[in-house]
Write a protein that holds these residues in place. Structure first.
Motif, PDB file in Angstrom:
ATOM      1  N   GLN A   1       5.422  -7.927  11.316  1.00 65.41           N
ATOM      2  CA  GLN A   1       4.573  -8.984  11.882  1.00 65.41           C
ATOM      3  C   GLN A   1       3.530  -9.485  10.887  1.00 65.41           C
ATOM      4  N   MET A   2       3.463  -8.865   9.716  1.00 67.32           N
ATOM      5  CA  MET A   2       2.391  -9.151   8.759  1.00 67.32           C
ATOM      6  C   MET A   2       2.864 -10.028   7.602  1.00 67.32           C
ATOM      7  N   ARG A   3       1.924 -10.727   7.024  1.00 66.61           N
ATOM      8  CA  ARG A   3       2.099 -11.322   5.705  1.00 66.61           C
ATOM      9  C   ARG A   3       1.516 -10.312   4.727  1.00 66.61           C
ATOM     10  N   LYS A   4       0.193 -10.325   4.530  1.00 67.48           N
ATOM     11  CA  LYS A   4      -0.457  -9.271   3.741  1.00 67.48           C
ATOM     12  C   LYS A   4      -0.452  -8.005   4.593  1.00 67.48           C
ATOM     13  N   ILE A   5      -0.119  -6.894   3.998  1.00 67.56           N
ATOM     14  CA  ILE A   5      -0.052  -5.636   4.741  1.00 67.56           C
ATOM     15  C   ILE A   5      -1.463  -5.073   4.920  1.00 67.56           C
ATOM     16  N   ILE A   6      -1.766  -4.753   6.165  1.00 74.40           N
ATOM     17  CA  ILE A   6      -3.067  -4.186   6.533  1.00 74.40           C
ATOM     18  C   ILE A   6      -2.850  -2.727   6.926  1.00 74.40           C
ATOM     19  N   VAL A   7      -3.377  -1.815   6.117  1.00 71.51           N
ATOM     20  CA  VAL A   7      -3.152  -0.389   6.317  1.00 71.51           C
ATOM     21  C   VAL A   7      -3.648   0.061   7.689  1.00 71.51           C
TER      22      VAL A   7
ATOM     23  N   PRO B   1       0.843  -1.199   0.000  1.00 75.53           N
ATOM     24  CA  PRO B   1       0.000   0.000   0.000  1.00 75.53           C
ATOM     25  C   PRO B   1       0.883   1.256   0.000  1.00 75.53           C
ATOM     26  N   LYS B   2       0.499   2.242  -0.790  1.00 75.14           N
ATOM     27  CA  LYS B   2       1.247   3.495  -0.834  1.00 75.14           C
ATOM     28  C   LYS B   2       1.299   4.150   0.546  1.00 75.14           C
ATOM     29  N   ARG B   3       0.288   3.886   1.354  1.00 75.40           N
ATOM     30  CA  ARG B   3       0.252   4.443   2.713  1.00 75.40           C
ATOM     31  C   ARG B   3       1.458   3.973   3.529  1.00 75.40           C
ATOM     32  N   LEU B   4       1.970   2.779   3.272  1.00 72.86           N
ATOM     33  CA  LEU B   4       3.153   2.302   3.975  1.00 72.86           C
ATOM     34  C   LEU B   4       4.332   3.233   3.729  1.00 72.86           C
TER      35      LEU B   4
END
Length: 159
Positions: free
Chosen positions: A142-148, A118-121
């Protein structure tokens, strides 16, 4: 200046991969396909030998050459996403039949590595407050899929 075009080596599944990728990404097309002529090619006569295709407006070459050189994580493609919905779409589509990894990385069913980011990252990692940026990094690790929302919550928890 010449255009630089990634060239991908497939293990006799180039045609399937091109169809999958062009259905996954907008502004995509299969532009040219060359077929094995006669005996002595890397596949049977009439099978796909090589191709040119476009993914999200970017040109790629592919070759059906066999198992000698499999894809590794040393090369990956980054998909910058505007929203969590985009992250979810590309993550779910590309990881199906493949393997999830850490921090937004995955391998698709063909073994090609992708980073769904995500661009937010990027914004959070560039936060002028280094503690907020570090909190976002620690959450991402700590993530696999990044959760914004989880990245933002971690950054916002910094006082």
């Amino acid at each position: 200046m010449p255009e630089i075009t990634p060239s991908l080596w497939f293990n006799q599944n180039l045609e399937e991969a091109m169809k999958f990728y062009t259905e996954t990404f907008p502004d995509s097309s299969i532009d040219h396909v060359a077929y094995v002529q006669g005996d002595g090619g890397p596949g049977p006569a009439g099978s796909v030998l090589s191709a040119e295709f476009t993914l999200s407006g970017r040109k790629f070459n592919g070759i059906n050459a066999g198992p000698e050189f499999p894809f590794t994580e040393a090369v990956s493609f980054v998909v910058p996403c505007d929203s969590q919905e985009e992250v979810d779409h590309y993550w779910n589509t590309l990881s199906a039949g493949g393997a999830e990894s850490q921090c937004g990385w995955l391998k698709d069913q063909f073994g090609l590595s992708w980073q769904i980011v995500p661009k937010r990252l990027y914004e959070l990692l560039s936060d002028p407050n280094p503690e907020r940026a570090q909190a976002a990094v620690q959450a991402m690790l700590q993530m696999r899929k990044i959760i914004v929302a989880d990245l933002e919550a971690a950054a916002d928890a910094v006082t």
